[in-house]
Design an enzyme around this catalytic site. Structure first.
Site, PDB file in Angstrom:
ATOM      1  CE1 TYR A  53     -12.930  -7.733   2.206  1.00 16.09           C
ATOM      2  CE2 TYR A  53     -11.191  -9.201   1.459  1.00 16.09           C
ATOM      3  CZ  TYR A  53     -11.613  -8.140   2.233  1.00 16.09           C
ATOM      4  OH  TYR A  53     -10.723  -7.491   3.039  1.00 16.09           O
ATOM      5  CG  ASP A 111      -8.813  -3.801  -4.167  1.00 14.41           C
ATOM      6  OD1 ASP A 111      -8.233  -3.073  -3.344  1.00 14.41           O
ATOM      7  OD2 ASP A 111      -9.535  -4.767  -3.838  1.00 14.41           O
ATOM      8  NE  ARG A 119      -4.160  -1.764   0.251  1.00 11.75           N
ATOM      9  CZ  ARG A 119      -5.285  -1.737   0.960  1.00 11.75           C
ATOM     10  NH1 ARG A 119      -5.569  -0.716   1.710  1.00 11.75           N
ATOM     11  NH2 ARG A 119      -6.129  -2.731   0.877  1.00 11.75           N
ATOM     12  NE  ARG A 158      -7.210   5.381   1.907  1.00 16.65           N
ATOM     13  CZ  ARG A 158      -7.984   4.499   2.519  1.00 16.65           C
ATOM     14  NH1 ARG A 158      -9.220   4.806   2.823  1.00 16.65           N
ATOM     15  NH2 ARG A 158      -7.521   3.320   2.846  1.00 16.65           N
ATOM     16  NE  ARG A 178     -10.087   6.938  -3.269  1.00 16.42           N
ATOM     17  CZ  ARG A 178     -11.343   6.788  -3.624  1.00 16.42           C
ATOM     18  NH1 ARG A 178     -11.878   7.588  -4.529  1.00 16.42           N
ATOM     19  NH2 ARG A 178     -12.092   5.826  -3.122  1.00 16.42           N
TER      20      ARG A 178
HETATM   21  O1  CP3 Z   1       0.053   0.325  -3.244  1.00 22.19           O
HETATM   22  C1  CP3 Z   1      -0.414  -0.827  -3.330  1.00 22.19           C
HETATM   23  O2  CP3 Z   1      -0.253  -1.686  -2.442  1.00 22.19           O
HETATM   24  C2  CP3 Z   1      -1.107  -1.239  -4.614  1.00 22.19           C
HETATM   25  C3  CP3 Z   1      -2.500  -1.312  -4.675  1.00 22.19           C
HETATM   26  C4  CP3 Z   1      -3.348  -2.202  -3.786  1.00 22.19           C
HETATM   27  C5  CP3 Z   1      -4.598  -1.776  -3.287  1.00 22.19           C
HETATM   28  N1  CP3 Z   1      -5.218  -2.848  -2.694  1.00 22.19           N
HETATM   29  C6  CP3 Z   1      -5.149  -0.421  -3.442  1.00 22.19           C
HETATM   30  C7  CP3 Z   1      -6.240   0.015  -2.548  1.00 22.19           C
HETATM   31  C8  CP3 Z   1      -3.180  -3.540  -3.408  1.00 22.19           C
HETATM   32  C9  CP3 Z   1      -1.997  -4.444  -3.613  1.00 22.19           C
HETATM   33  C10 CP3 Z   1      -4.382  -3.927  -2.728  1.00 22.19           C
HETATM   34  C11 CP3 Z   1      -4.627  -5.292  -2.232  1.00 22.19           C
HETATM   35  C12 CP3 Z   1      -5.790  -5.554  -1.359  1.00 22.19           C
HETATM   36  N2  CP3 Z   1      -7.053  -5.042  -1.457  1.00 22.19           N
HETATM   37  C13 CP3 Z   1      -5.794  -6.493  -0.309  1.00 22.19           C
HETATM   38  C14 CP3 Z   1      -4.632  -7.379   0.075  1.00 22.19           C
HETATM   39  C15 CP3 Z   1      -3.597  -6.646   0.827  1.00 22.19           C
HETATM   40  C16 CP3 Z   1      -4.005  -6.258   2.222  1.00 22.19           C
HETATM   41  O3  CP3 Z   1      -4.137  -5.049   2.453  1.00 22.19           O
HETATM   42  O4  CP3 Z   1      -4.200  -7.156   3.053  1.00 22.19           O
HETATM   43  C17 CP3 Z   1      -7.074  -6.487   0.266  1.00 22.19           C
HETATM   44  C18 CP3 Z   1      -7.547  -7.321   1.440  1.00 22.19           C
HETATM   45  C19 CP3 Z   1      -7.868  -5.570  -0.482  1.00 22.19           C
HETATM   46  C20 CP3 Z   1      -9.307  -5.266  -0.304  1.00 22.19           C
HETATM   47  C21 CP3 Z   1      -9.542  -3.834  -0.016  1.00 22.19           C
HETATM   48  N3  CP3 Z   1      -9.347  -2.807  -0.904  1.00 22.19           N
HETATM   49  C22 CP3 Z   1     -10.034  -3.285   1.192  1.00 22.19           C
HETATM   50  C23 CP3 Z   1     -10.375  -4.064   2.440  1.00 22.19           C
HETATM   51  C24 CP3 Z   1     -10.113  -1.900   0.992  1.00 22.19           C
HETATM   52  C25 CP3 Z   1     -10.683  -0.890   1.940  1.00 22.19           C
HETATM   53  C26 CP3 Z   1      -9.781  -0.610   3.068  1.00 22.19           C
HETATM   54  C27 CP3 Z   1      -9.060   0.689   2.877  1.00 22.19           C
HETATM   55  O5  CP3 Z   1      -7.837   0.724   3.084  1.00 22.19           O
HETATM   56  O6  CP3 Z   1      -9.757   1.673   2.561  1.00 22.19           O
HETATM   57  C28 CP3 Z   1      -9.651  -1.610  -0.310  1.00 22.19           C
HETATM   58  C29 CP3 Z   1      -9.535  -0.297  -0.944  1.00 22.19           C
HETATM   59  C30 CP3 Z   1      -8.181   0.117  -1.449  1.00 22.19           C
HETATM   60  N4  CP3 Z   1      -7.374  -0.665  -2.226  1.00 22.19           N
HETATM   61  C31 CP3 Z   1      -7.550   1.376  -1.257  1.00 22.19           C
HETATM   62  C32 CP3 Z   1      -6.325   1.324  -1.944  1.00 22.19           C
HETATM   63  C33 CP3 Z   1      -5.294   2.425  -2.089  1.00 22.19           C
HETATM   64  C34 CP3 Z   1      -8.130   2.551  -0.516  1.00 22.19           C
HETATM   65  C35 CP3 Z   1      -9.188   3.133  -1.426  1.00 22.19           C
HETATM   66  C36 CP3 Z   1      -9.287   4.629  -1.426  1.00 22.19           C
HETATM   67  O7  CP3 Z   1      -8.444   5.311  -2.022  1.00 22.19           O
HETATM   68  O8  CP3 Z   1     -10.297   5.078  -0.885  1.00 22.19           O
END
Ligand code: CP3
Length: 340
Positions: free
Chosen positions: A148, A73, A23, A27, A36
């Site tokens: 999920y 994602d 990540r 944000r 975004r």
């Molecule tokens: O920088 C990176 O790591 C690359 C992009 C990336 C994202 N999600 C972007 C994202 C990667 C590799 C993921 C993987 C992901 N997504 C996982 C596995 C890794 C982990 O964190 O355990 C999981 C479980 C998800 C599912 C997911 N996506 C959730 C639960 C959420 C909401 C939680 C949150 O942090 O808001 C997301 C959204 C998400 N995916 C965001 C980002 C940058 C936040 C969205 C936003 O900008 O509002």
């Protein structure tokens, strides 16, 4: 072409551990928030190569990380399989919980093609990276994606998904296979577009009995890797069976992976004697320390490096960067590693 990350994945022990953070795009970066804001919603963001490639490159520009990770994602795969997925502000992902009788209607054929906008992001990013920086593609592990799809959103203990697995073993098998096949095709597409490493995020691997870990995690992951390799894709694969305890050891032994990412619950020094020689271990600074900053964080970095010394290592967090992380803390961690 080789890079520090690829060398570590080939089993080399480097003087300075290469670095990237889960990540790292997100944000905590003001430039991310600006990008975004141009997208209709998070999914539109992931499917717009212009915006997603920009988000992928932002942490590279700012921090000179050794790897870029594709901005996308793990929950795009359910979209490819015909399910609806939305992201709600303050809640996270929301899906329509799949019922056992709906599994056979999943659209495995063409699932990866339906989300193939992502490959264009990969191509654009690769074209803009220098020869020292590695591009990592990724997908979710089958079990994590299934949680999920079954539960409809994140939950603390995945009880609903585990019950589904116990009560409907055949349908669970069908669901995991649908995810495995589409995920393999999707990873193949990413590798063909220029991803030099593939990572499988099994973020919800904790708390499974060894028997469930075998059927829900190891077997479907094996299916993904076998299909990727059968397509002639030879890039290194990283696994991340997060917080899976001793099940991590079976994961490392039974799967053809070149690296295992480690969460915060175990040290790399503890794990190393239990995995094959030359397996690259990745991690595992407590993300809370990155949020806190200061001396405790720097001490944590030193501990990780000491624990990881003597074997192939890629520095990372035990889990992802959170929105409250300060940019100066990320710089401080990187400087600490590179100045040692
Ligand atoms: O920088 C990176 O790591 C690359 C992009 C990336 C994202 N999600 C972007 C994202 C990667 C590799 C993921 C993987 C992901 N997504 C996982 C596995 C890794 C982990 O964190 O355990 C999981 C479980 C998800 C599912 C997911 N996506 C959730 C639960 C959420 C909401 C939680 C949150 O942090 O808001 C997301 C959204 C998400 N995916 C965001 C980002 C940058 C936040 C969205 C936003 O900008 O509002």
């Amino acid at each position: 072409m080789t890079t520090p990350i690829l060398k570590a994945l080939q089993g080399q022990t480097l003087k300075t551990s290469p670095i990237w953070f889960m990540r790292q795009a997100g944000r905590h970066l003001p430039e991310y928030l600006e990008t975004r804001a141009k997208a209709k919603d998070f999914i539109d963001f992931c499917f717009t190569p212009d915006l997603a490639s920009e988000a992928t490159l932002q942490p590279i520009r700012r921090y000179k990380m050794d790897a870029a990770i594709l901005f996308a994602d793990i929950l795009l795969i359910p979209i490819g399989l015909g399910r609806s997925v939305t992201f709600e502000k303050g809640i996270g992902p929301i899906l329509e919980p799949i019922q056992p009788e709906e599994v056979k209607a999943l659209t495995i054929d063409g699932a990866a093609d339906r989300i193939s906008n992502v490959y264009e992001t990969v191509r654009r990013v690769r074209a803009q990276l220098d020869d020292e920086t590695t591009l990592i593609g990724f997908a979710g592990g089958c079990w994590t994606v299934a949680t999920y799809m079954i539960e409809g959103r994140g939950s603390p203990n995945k009880e609903v998904a585990k019950r589904f697995a116990y009560e409907h073993p055949k349908e669970m098998q069908g669901l995991l296979e649908a995810i495995a096949i589409s995920t393999a095709d999707y990873l193949i597409g990413q590798a063909k577009a220029g991803a030099q490493v593939l990572k499988i995020f099994e973020s919800w691997a904790q708390g499974l009995s060894p028997a469930q870990f075998d059927t829900l995690v190891i077997k479907p992951t094996h299916m993904i890797i076998e299909r990727v390799r059968a397509a002639g894709i030879t890039v290194p694969i990283m696994g991340f069976p997060r917080a899976a305890g001793l099940n991590m050891i079976s994961f490392a032994h039974e799967l053809d992976i070149q690296a295992m990412a480690v969460g915060t619950d175990i040290s790399i020094a503890q794990l190393r004697p239990h995995v094959r020689q030359g397996l690259c271990l990745q991690g595992n600074l407590d993300p809370l320390l990155l949020r806190m900053g200061g001396q405790a964080m720097l001490d944590g970095v030193d501990r990780v490096l000491d624990d990881a010394a003597g074997g192939p290592h890629i520095f990372n967090l035990g889990h992802g960067v959170t929105p409250d992380v300060k940019i100066e803390s990320v710089h401080a961690v990187i400087n600490r590693i590179r100045e040692r």
